[in-house]
Scaffold this motif. Structure first.
Motif, PDB file in Angstrom:
ATOM      1  N   GLN A  40     -57.278  25.489  26.658  1.00 34.20           N
ATOM      2  CA  GLN A  40     -57.627  26.206  25.428  1.00 34.20           C
ATOM      3  C   GLN A  40     -57.661  27.716  25.639  1.00 34.20           C
ATOM      4  OE1 GLN A  40     -58.351  25.912  22.252  1.00 34.20           O
ATOM      5  NE2 GLN A  40     -59.703  27.653  21.848  1.00 34.20           N
ATOM      6  N   VAL A  41     -58.269  28.162  26.730  1.00 34.12           N
ATOM      7  CA  VAL A  41     -58.493  29.604  26.872  1.00 34.12           C
ATOM      8  C   VAL A  41     -57.518  30.288  27.826  1.00 34.12           C
ATOM      9  CG1 VAL A  41     -60.921  29.554  26.275  1.00 34.12           C
ATOM     10  CG2 VAL A  41     -60.251  29.211  28.635  1.00 34.12           C
ATOM     11  N   HIS A  42     -56.551  29.540  28.360  1.00 31.23           N
ATOM     12  CA  HIS A  42     -55.635  30.149  29.321  1.00 31.23           C
ATOM     13  C   HIS A  42     -54.900  31.337  28.694  1.00 31.23           C
ATOM     14  CE1 HIS A  42     -53.207  30.038  32.968  1.00 31.23           C
ATOM     15  NE2 HIS A  42     -52.230  30.460  32.196  1.00 31.23           N
ATOM     16  N   ASP A  43     -54.758  32.412  29.506  1.00 31.64           N
ATOM     17  CA  ASP A  43     -54.054  33.621  29.049  1.00 31.64           C
ATOM     18  C   ASP A  43     -54.641  34.238  27.786  1.00 31.64           C
ATOM     19  OD1 ASP A  43     -52.342  34.332  30.992  1.00 31.64           O
ATOM     20  OD2 ASP A  43     -50.579  33.320  30.176  1.00 31.64           O
ATOM     21  N   THR A  44     -55.946  34.048  27.576  1.00 28.87           N
ATOM     22  CA  THR A  44     -56.598  34.768  26.493  1.00 28.87           C
ATOM     23  C   THR A  44     -57.505  35.824  27.099  1.00 28.87           C
ATOM     24  OG1 THR A  44     -58.545  33.381  26.466  1.00 28.87           O
ATOM     25  CG2 THR A  44     -56.703  32.651  25.122  1.00 28.87           C
TER      26      THR A  44
END
Lengths: 537, 205, 94
Positions: free
Chosen positions: A384-388
């Motif tokens: 969900q939060v990868h590369d955010t």
């Protein structure tokens, strides 16, 4: 002692000692570990400022959606340069090269590191690599735009000056290897007579564990960067699928180094905190052996968890759960340390001096950074939060909130020993306050919009994220003014401050038993080694 | 020297120098380790291609080079024994033989590479671009690994040449030989890497 | 300091080791000329391991070094093997 040691040597501090050279040359050709430490300090502080300014420029670009102060390609260049400078030139050498160099020999009762000339040579390589890194920004082909990770195949095909930047990283890595080698031999061969491994203070323990990572992990990234350079120069196909290679393999190799590199950054920071907390609580450190061994455990397990940077890159299902499991295991020794720090404070006589304030905020920020790390370590939430910007916030909490605040703590703790002068406490406290507030304002909102989907490394964003970006930018301004105030205060302290006593904090480790600043040979008579270095009554 | 070893003027600790050299050897092992990792993955992915491509190499040259390197490794170890027994003349001769062996290895390598280059087989050539992926990877690794290894041979030779002159000037002698010892350790490392490189590059079935 | 007490390896021992190493080399070549599928590479690597062990213990004098150094060298190879195995967890299940 030999016969020539019988007549008493007059005390001359290392700052005033007259060697073979004088003036500037007595510094840049110095083999004294303390002078080399200061050389690193000045170089790293300069690079830190450059990196911080670049970071601030990014913040101003992000204050509003669309183009505000720079073009997208400039933004790509700036975040790459910010990353390269901060990672390879500031946080990786940071604590171990500055405070490790200065205090590792003193804390184990030695007069210098094992190979003083090699130590100077490492500094020169470091400077050479840094010049290459800075130069890569000004070449005609433009600054590298790959991010500090140099992921293939983009890095093998982009037209920007990637070769120069990777060469710089390679050279800086070599400097790191030599420093690590030097420290390991120092710990093995130079301990004061009678000091066993488990009589060492805990900062040397953490530097020792770090040195092993520096020594063993850096060659892997070295060879990876060489392969990358060869691929660009000769079209040897290792990573570019067009030439037969596998881009995912680059990520594996890169993170085999770069994940342990995170521990190169954080382990010495933990070591610093472990020195500061017992001093300002006047209490024996809780669980000495657990802290010492957890450093080694972090170093060891840290080698095996690199895959958690690659959950979304297309790794196999089995590799993902396996790396996730290992990642959770590595959290255990970190948690042991946090537990022991807090337990050391329990019933101690706490003294809220500036170094201790920085150490406390380190623990606070490190806990936030560490627990959000678990969110990233578990596969489902990671996707969900990868590369955010969640990631951006997480690693800044660890690297800046962790390593950075530990660095500030260390400089406030040891400055009186290094220069023999004291800084102004009130100004130091104000600087600490604005650093702490500015830091949280800057990075905490990034967690929230990260979960909502704000991507990292983008110069533009949808308007619903603007509220957080504005708070962040304000935080950035507060943070940088805190840094300026702190540096001003330290410089004023060194130049005009009061003369510091030899043991201003009533510390119990060896560095406080010698005059401030130390003499060239550190110990004019053989140091007395205690069973437990943190022996308060 | 006293046991405590607190010396102001001349600090000498041969054990420390040797430990330092070993640590450096560790970094070299892992440097090549990274390449062996890449090799093992691509070989696992393209076993047939790797076998076919390896037939291009001459096992005879590989064997000759292996024996040359093993022999040189023995002569340098003997040179150390000679210096420890205070036989300077023999030590000098043995270092010279080692250097000669290194030179033979490099000349062999030169012809081996030259042969490939004549057939248009070198990194970035047109022929390489036409090869199948597995073949391409094999030759990429072949050139990179043997090239890096040859570079280490050259570094090792430089070290041994310095050691030669140090022995000649008597600054390396039966009482202080740690420089030669470390040079020899480095040379054995080069040999050690070749021991693994040879079966993996030349003998693929 | 014990730099006078170092173990000196005799010429004869070194020569014997060389003969063993050359023997192993030819053994590898003859074995890999048969096609034993996956076993060939295993056997080739095992023999290479034996050769490496000989070089490390006799030519590099590891046999006569401190226990610490021997453990360290061992752990380096172990670390490398573990890293390779973990990488293959990804590749063999893709």
């Amino acid at each position: 002692m030999m016969s020539n040691g019988t007549d008493k040597i007059e005390y001359v501090s290392y700052l005033e000692h007259q060697g073979k050279y004088s003036g500037l040359r007595s510094w840049i050709f110095a083999t004294d570990h303390k002078r080399i430490a200061l050389l690193y300090l000045y170089a790293i502080a300069t690079f830190f400022f450059v990196g911080a300014i670049l970071g601030l420029l990014m913040r101003f670009e992000l204050i509003a959606p669309g183009e505000t102060i720079m073009k997208p390609q400039t933004y790509n260049g700036i975040f790459t340069v910010h990353g390269v400078i901060m990672i390879f030139m500031v946080v990786i050498p940071g604590l171990s090269a500055v405070f490790g160099n200065f205090f590792l020999p003193i804390l184990i009762g030695a007069k210098d590191v094992a190979f003083p000339k090699l130590n100077l040579f490492s500094w020169w390589i470091f400077i050479f690599g840094s010049i290459l890194a800075v130069a890569s920004q000004f070449l005609k082909s433009g600054p590298p735009d790959t991010g500090w990770t140099f992921y293939a195949p983009y890095s093998t095909t982009t037209g920007t000056s990637v070769i120069m930047a990777t060469t710089a990283a390679f050279v800086l890595g070599f400097s790191s290897i030599l420093t690590g080698l030097n420290f390991i031999v120092t710990v093995h061969r130079m301990r004061a007579p009678g000091m066993k491994f488990f009589n060492m203070p805990l900062f040397p323990w953490s530097i020792y564990a770090t040195a092993w990572i520096q020594l063993l992990a850096t060659p892997i990234v070295g060879i990876t960067l060489l392969m990358l350079i060869a691929e660009r120069l000769f079209g040897i196909g290792f990573f570019d699928p067009k030439l037969g290679g596998d881009p995912l393999l680059f990520q594996h190799l890169f993170w085999i180094y770069s994940h342990p590199a995170v521990y190169i950054m954080i382990l010495p920071a933990m070591g610093v905190i472990t020195e500061i907390i017992p001093t300002f609580c006047q209490k024996k450190v809780y669980g000495y052996k657990a802290i010492a061994l957890s450093s080694l455990a972090i170093a060891g397990v840290g080698f095996l968890v690199w895959g958690h940077h690659m959950y979304t890159s297309g790794m196999s299902e089995n590799a993902r759960w396996f790396f996730s499991l290992l990642t959770f295991i590595v959290a255990v020794p970190s948690a042991i340390k946090v537990f022991n720090w807090i337990s050391t404070m329990y019933k101690g006589s706490i003294d809220l001096k500036p170094p201790f304030l920085f150490a406390l905020s380190f623990i606070f920020l490190f806990i936030i950074g560490g627990t959000t790390g678990l969110i990233l370590g578990s596969v489902a939430t990671n996707i969900q939060v990868h590369d955010t910007s969640f990631i951006v916030a997480h690693f800044h909490y660890i690297i800046f909130g962790g390593m950075g605040f530990a660095f500030f703590a260390a400089i406030h703790y040891w400055l009186p020993k290094m220069y023999g002068k004291m800084y102004n406490f009130k100004r130091a406290n104000i600087a600490w306050g604005s650093l702490f507030i500015g830091f949280n304002l800057l990075y905490f909102p990034q967690f929230i919009i990260g979960i909502q989907g704000m991507p990292r490394r983008y110069f533009d964003y949808p308007p619903q994220f603007q509220w957080a970006q504005i708070i962040s930018t304000i935080g950035g301004v507060i943070l940088i003014s805190g840094i300026i105030l702190m540096v001003y205060n330290l410089i004023m302290g060194v130049r005009k401050g009061e003369i510091a006593p030899a043991n201003p904090w009533n510390g119990s480790t060896l560095e406080w038993q010698i005059p401030s600043p130390p003499s060239l040979e550190n110990f004019d008579e053989a140091p007395v080694v205690k069973e437990n270095p943190y022996d308060y009554i | 020297m006293s046991e405590k070893g607190i010396h102001i003027e001349e600090h000498r600790d041969d054990e420390a120098s040797k430990l330092g050299m070993w640590l450096f050897i560790f970094t070299e092992l892992l440097l090549f380790g990274g390449l062996f990792l890449v090799y093992s993955i691509y070989r696992w992915q393209y076993p047939v291609n790797f076998h076919e491509a390896s037939l291009e190499l001459s096992v005879t040259i590989g064997v000759i080079n292996t024996i040359v390197l093993l022999f040189s490794s023995m002569t340098i170890a003997m040179a150390l024994t000679a210096i420890q027994k205070n036989n300077k003349k023999l030590a000098l001769r043995l270092i010279a033989v080692t250097l000669l062996m290194a030179l033979i290895f490099l000349i062999n390598k030169y012809f081996e590479w030259g042969h490939k280059f004549e057939h248009g087989l070198y990194p970035g050539s047109d022929l390489m671009a036409l090869l199948e992926r597995g073949h391409l990877l094999y030759f990429s690794l072949y050139f990179f690994m043997t090239g890096l290894h040859a570079l280490h041979i050259i570094v090792g030779m430089i070290l041994l040449i310095i050691a030669y002159f140090k022995v000649k000037k008597d600054s390396v002698n039966s009482d202080r030989f740690v420089f030669l010892e470390n040079g020899a350790l480095y040379w054995h490392l080069v040999d050690l890497i070749w021991i693994f490189l040879f079966p993996l590059m030349y003998l693929i079935t | 300091m014990d730099h006078n007490k170092t173990h000196i390896t005799e010429y004869k021992v070194l020569a014997k080791i060389l003969l063993l190493l050359i023997f192993c080399t030819f053994l590898t070549i003859s074995i890999t000329s048969f096609n034993l599928a996956a076993f060939t590479v295993t056997i080739a690597l095992l023999i290479a391991g034996v050769k490496g062990f000989l070089v490390l213990s006799y030519f590099m004098h590891l046999k006569y070094e401190s226990l610490l150094l021997r453990i360290l060298v061992g752990s380096i190879f172990l670390l490398f093997i573990i890293i390779v195995l973990i990488t293959f967890i990804d590749y063999s299940f893709r």
